[in-house]
Scaffold this active site. Structure first.
Site, PDB file in Angstrom:
ATOM      1  N   ARG A   1       0.823  -1.224   0.000  1.00  0.00           N
ATOM      2  CA  ARG A   1       0.000   0.000   0.000  1.00  0.00           C
ATOM      3  C   ARG A   1       0.851   1.266   0.000  1.00  0.00           C
ATOM      4  O   ARG A   1       0.391   2.336   0.403  1.00  0.00           O
ATOM      5  CB  ARG A   1      -0.988   0.012   1.170  1.00  0.00           C
ATOM      6  CG  ARG A   1      -2.024  -1.116   1.108  1.00  0.00           C
ATOM      7  CD  ARG A   1      -3.154  -0.882   2.108  1.00  0.00           C
ATOM      8  NE  ARG A   1      -4.180  -1.907   1.973  1.00  0.00           N
ATOM      9  CZ  ARG A   1      -4.189  -3.050   2.648  1.00  0.00           C
ATOM     10  NH1 ARG A   1      -3.227  -3.300   3.528  1.00  0.00           N
ATOM     11  NH2 ARG A   1      -5.149  -3.930   2.463  1.00  0.00           N
TER      12      ARG A   1
ATOM     13  N   LYS B   1       3.618  11.936 -10.860  1.00  0.00           N
ATOM     14  CA  LYS B   1       2.748  11.189 -11.761  1.00  0.00           C
ATOM     15  C   LYS B   1       3.444   9.889 -12.161  1.00  0.00           C
ATOM     16  O   LYS B   1       4.548   9.918 -12.715  1.00  0.00           O
ATOM     17  CB  LYS B   1       2.414  11.994 -13.007  1.00  0.00           C
ATOM     18  CG  LYS B   1       1.334  13.029 -12.817  1.00  0.00           C
ATOM     19  CD  LYS B   1       0.937  13.641 -14.152  1.00  0.00           C
ATOM     20  CE  LYS B   1      -0.216  14.600 -14.011  1.00  0.00           C
ATOM     21  NZ  LYS B   1      -0.631  15.175 -15.314  1.00  0.00           N
TER      22      LYS B   1
ATOM     23  N   GLU C   1      10.841  19.635 -23.804  1.00  0.00           N
ATOM     24  CA  GLU C   1      10.163  19.926 -22.540  1.00  0.00           C
ATOM     25  C   GLU C   1      10.744  21.166 -21.873  1.00  0.00           C
ATOM     26  O   GLU C   1      10.043  21.886 -21.168  1.00  0.00           O
ATOM     27  CB  GLU C   1      10.256  18.718 -21.600  1.00  0.00           C
ATOM     28  CG  GLU C   1       9.475  17.489 -22.060  1.00  0.00           C
ATOM     29  CD  GLU C   1       7.979  17.579 -21.757  1.00  0.00           C
ATOM     30  OE1 GLU C   1       7.540  18.602 -21.180  1.00  0.00           O
ATOM     31  OE2 GLU C   1       7.252  16.636 -22.095  1.00  0.00           O
TER      32      GLU C   1
ATOM     33  N   LYS D   1       8.279  23.603 -12.805  1.00  0.00           N
ATOM     34  CA  LYS D   1       7.362  22.495 -12.551  1.00  0.00           C
ATOM     35  C   LYS D   1       7.053  22.378 -11.063  1.00  0.00           C
ATOM     36  O   LYS D   1       5.905  22.097 -10.682  1.00  0.00           O
ATOM     37  CB  LYS D   1       7.936  21.173 -13.074  1.00  0.00           C
ATOM     38  CG  LYS D   1       6.945  20.025 -12.879  1.00  0.00           C
ATOM     39  CD  LYS D   1       7.230  18.826 -13.731  1.00  0.00           C
ATOM     40  CE  LYS D   1       6.070  17.836 -13.656  1.00  0.00           C
ATOM     41  NZ  LYS D   1       6.298  16.619 -14.458  1.00  0.00           N
TER      42      LYS D   1
ATOM     43  N   GLU E   1      -3.854  17.973 -10.125  1.00  0.00           N
ATOM     44  CA  GLU E   1      -4.468  18.507 -11.343  1.00  0.00           C
ATOM     45  C   GLU E   1      -5.981  18.677 -11.178  1.00  0.00           C
ATOM     46  O   GLU E   1      -6.775  18.209 -11.989  1.00  0.00           O
ATOM     47  CB  GLU E   1      -4.150  17.598 -12.534  1.00  0.00           C
ATOM     48  CG  GLU E   1      -4.185  18.304 -13.872  1.00  0.00           C
ATOM     49  CD  GLU E   1      -3.597  17.467 -14.998  1.00  0.00           C
ATOM     50  OE1 GLU E   1      -4.347  17.077 -15.899  1.00  0.00           O
ATOM     51  OE2 GLU E   1      -2.380  17.205 -14.957  1.00  0.00           O
TER      52      GLU E   1
ATOM     53  N   ARG F   1      -2.063  22.743 -12.990  1.00  0.00           N
ATOM     54  CA  ARG F   1      -1.114  21.718 -13.417  1.00  0.00           C
ATOM     55  C   ARG F   1      -1.390  21.266 -14.848  1.00  0.00           C
ATOM     56  O   ARG F   1      -0.486  20.805 -15.544  1.00  0.00           O
ATOM     57  CB  ARG F   1      -1.145  20.520 -12.458  1.00  0.00           C
ATOM     58  CG  ARG F   1      -0.095  19.475 -12.816  1.00  0.00           C
ATOM     59  CD  ARG F   1       0.170  18.471 -11.717  1.00  0.00           C
ATOM     60  NE  ARG F   1       1.212  17.543 -12.122  1.00  0.00           N
ATOM     61  CZ  ARG F   1       1.842  16.702 -11.313  1.00  0.00           C
ATOM     62  NH1 ARG F   1       1.539  16.677 -10.022  1.00  0.00           N
ATOM     63  NH2 ARG F   1       2.775  15.898 -11.762  1.00  0.00           N
TER      64      ARG F   1
ATOM     65  N   ASN G   1       0.547  20.258 -19.697  1.00  0.00           N
ATOM     66  CA  ASN G   1       0.202  19.410 -20.829  1.00  0.00           C
ATOM     67  C   ASN G   1       0.270  20.155 -22.163  1.00  0.00           C
ATOM     68  O   ASN G   1      -0.170  19.615 -23.189  1.00  0.00           O
ATOM     69  CB  ASN G   1      -1.203  18.814 -20.644  1.00  0.00           C
ATOM     70  CG  ASN G   1      -1.262  17.843 -19.479  1.00  0.00           C
ATOM     71  OD1 ASN G   1      -0.363  17.052 -19.277  1.00  0.00           O
ATOM     72  ND2 ASN G   1      -2.323  17.936 -18.693  1.00  0.00           N
TER      73      ASN G   1
ATOM     74  N   HIS H   1       0.805  18.290 -25.413  1.00  0.00           N
ATOM     75  CA  HIS H   1       0.637  16.857 -25.187  1.00  0.00           C
ATOM     76  C   HIS H   1      -0.616  16.277 -25.838  1.00  0.00           C
ATOM     77  O   HIS H   1      -0.603  15.116 -26.260  1.00  0.00           O
ATOM     78  CB  HIS H   1       0.635  16.550 -23.687  1.00  0.00           C
ATOM     79  CG  HIS H   1       1.993  16.625 -23.059  1.00  0.00           C
ATOM     80  ND1 HIS H   1       2.738  17.785 -23.031  1.00  0.00           N
ATOM     81  CD2 HIS H   1       2.748  15.686 -22.442  1.00  0.00           C
ATOM     82  CE1 HIS H   1       3.888  17.554 -22.420  1.00  0.00           C
ATOM     83  NE2 HIS H   1       3.913  16.291 -22.061  1.00  0.00           N
TER      84      HIS H   1
ATOM     85  N   HIS I   1       0.335  13.427 -28.080  1.00  0.00           N
ATOM     86  CA  HIS I   1      -0.052  12.043 -27.788  1.00  0.00           C
ATOM     87  C   HIS I   1      -0.811  11.421 -28.957  1.00  0.00           C
ATOM     88  O   HIS I   1      -0.675  10.216 -29.231  1.00  0.00           O
ATOM     89  CB  HIS I   1      -0.894  11.974 -26.521  1.00  0.00           C
ATOM     90  CG  HIS I   1      -0.076  12.027 -25.261  1.00  0.00           C
ATOM     91  ND1 HIS I   1      -0.642  12.165 -24.013  1.00  0.00           N
ATOM     92  CD2 HIS I   1       1.259  11.951 -25.046  1.00  0.00           C
ATOM     93  CE1 HIS I   1       0.296  12.177 -23.094  1.00  0.00           C
ATOM     94  NE2 HIS I   1       1.458  12.045 -23.698  1.00  0.00           N
TER      95      HIS I   1
ATOM     96  N   HIS J   1       8.644  10.719 -27.526  1.00  0.00           N
ATOM     97  CA  HIS J   1       7.684  11.528 -26.777  1.00  0.00           C
ATOM     98  C   HIS J   1       8.014  13.015 -26.873  1.00  0.00           C
ATOM     99  O   HIS J   1       7.133  13.847 -27.147  1.00  0.00           O
ATOM    100  CB  HIS J   1       7.648  11.091 -25.313  1.00  0.00           C
ATOM    101  CG  HIS J   1       6.794  11.975 -24.457  1.00  0.00           C
ATOM    102  ND1 HIS J   1       5.428  12.040 -24.571  1.00  0.00           N
ATOM    103  CD2 HIS J   1       7.128  12.864 -23.479  1.00  0.00           C
ATOM    104  CE1 HIS J   1       4.944  12.915 -23.706  1.00  0.00           C
ATOM    105  NE2 HIS J   1       5.948  13.434 -23.042  1.00  0.00           N
TER     106      HIS J   1
END
Length: 373
Positions: A124, A146, A188, A230, A240, A245, A249, A252, A256, A270
């Site tokens: 956990r 993330k 980035e 960041k 987010e 936040r 993106n 993205h 993507h 990427h």
């Protein structure tokens, strides 16, 4: 060396940016290595990271008698799978990992994502330390918590927010990167200027070549500035939920979709997808009357000057705009009302969240881009 705090309620941590950090890992991460006396320290790495940096890390830990238990994955997105997650979790449980232990992730974003997600669910939740060895990971994926794997439905759709306890971004590691990987990471870096810091974008226009050439002072400034940007955004909107936040993106949603159309393969890395996505976001913003055509052209020139792809027509895709929009419909950012927010621009350094984008209009815009230039 620069030290950037990521300020979160009750679980803040530091990102160290500088040269030689893997050689100093024992002292910098002593609080997380010390409990392993009598046990091997678990390190997850891809084979490239092990080849280039494993000996340095092992030598640092050996100074006080620590040994490493290595878990190796193959480079590439294929490792971020259900099977890859299960194998890693089984290995960690076999080592007898406790909730108080920390696992070390040595490599790029794939290693960090997979390790972080595994650590979020083992017992956990146990701790982990990021040792990012690519520019993309140092300025983006290693910071902010993330973590995720890919599924047949899309990229990063199964995951968790799980913050690292420490990030050591060793700039020496970047000397082993292929030029293409370095440029992909630089996309980035550019993103932080485009979305929220016009002054940084100006600086990159002047000094970007020095960053890509790994000149010490410009490289540290670029990485530390990106991480600080960041960190500020993550501290304000960790999960987010407020929209802040989401600005990270930028590029993205378009990117993507292009990655999906190219099979998440080496055909389009990427960072290259993000670079193209920023070009498209800038041009689409200009079409909507946001950013000026001149500033949209500046974004395109900065990306092209860095040796990154700036025109989707050059990809030779056998699809139309509707097919790319169909990929977007699987985006994890789709809200409950079926609306897909886009990160668009009012100017360089002024990104915003747009929730009124007509996807049919996006498809028509993409059709034009696929045929242009």
């Amino acid at each position: 060396m620069a030290v950037i705090p990521v300020e979160l309620a009750g679980r803040s941590y530091e990102v160290h940016v500088g040269k030689g950090l893997l050689d100093e890992a024992l002292s910098l991460a002593c609080a997380f290595i010390g409990p392993y006396h009598g046990r091997k320290v678990p390190v997850v790495a891809d084979r490239n990271a092990l080849k280039h940096h494993g000996e340095r890390l092992a030598h640092s830990l050996a100074a006080d008698g620590f040994e490493i238990a290595w878990y190796l994955i193959e480079p590439g997105e294929a490792a971020k799978s259900w099977a890859g997650l299960q194998d890693l979790v089984d290995w960690l449980l076999g080592l007898g990992i406790t909730r108080g232990d920390h696992v070390f992730a040595l490599g790029g974003g794939v290693v960090g994502d997979l390790t972080g997600f595994a650590c979020s669910i083992v017992k956990r939740g146990c701790g982990f330390v990021q040792l990012p060895t690519t520019l993309l990971a140092q300025v983006d994926s290693s910071v902010g918590g993330k973590t995720a794997i890919n599924t047949s439905a899309g990229k990063n759709l199964v995951g968790a927010f799980h913050q690292p306890s420490l990030v050591l971004a060793d700039l020496d590691a970047l000397a082993t990167l292929p030029e293409r990987e370095m440029r992909a990471g630089y996309a980035e870096v550019l993103k932080y200027g485009v979305l929220g810091d016009a002054g940084f974008f100006d600086w990159l226009e002047e000094h970007g070549k020095k960053v890509l050439a790994l000149e010490d002072a410009p490289l540290e400034h670029a990485v530390a500035t990106s991480v600080a940007a960041k960190a500020r955004i993550v501290a304000e909107d960790e999960r987010e939920t407020t929209g802040t936040r989401a600005l990270l993106n930028l590029g993205h949603t378009f990117g993507h979709a292009l990655e999906a159309e190219t099979g998440f393969s080496d055909r389009l890395l990427h960072g290259e997808g993000v670079a193209l996505g920023m070009v498209l976001a800038a041009r689409y913003s200009a079409r909507r009357g946001g950013i000026s055509e001149d500033d949209a052209a500046r974004v395109t020139r900065a990306i092209d000057k860095a040796g990154l792809p700036a025109e989707i027509a050059a990809l030779g895709l056998e699809c139309d705009g509707s097919a790319l929009v169909a990929h977007m419909l699987h985006d994890k950012k789709m809200d409950a009302g079926g609306t897909l927010p886009f990160i668009l621009l009012r100017g360089i350094g002024e990104a915003y969240l747009a929730k009124d984008v007509d996807l049919a209009g996006v498809a028509a815009f993409l059709d034009a881009q696929l045929q242009a230039h």
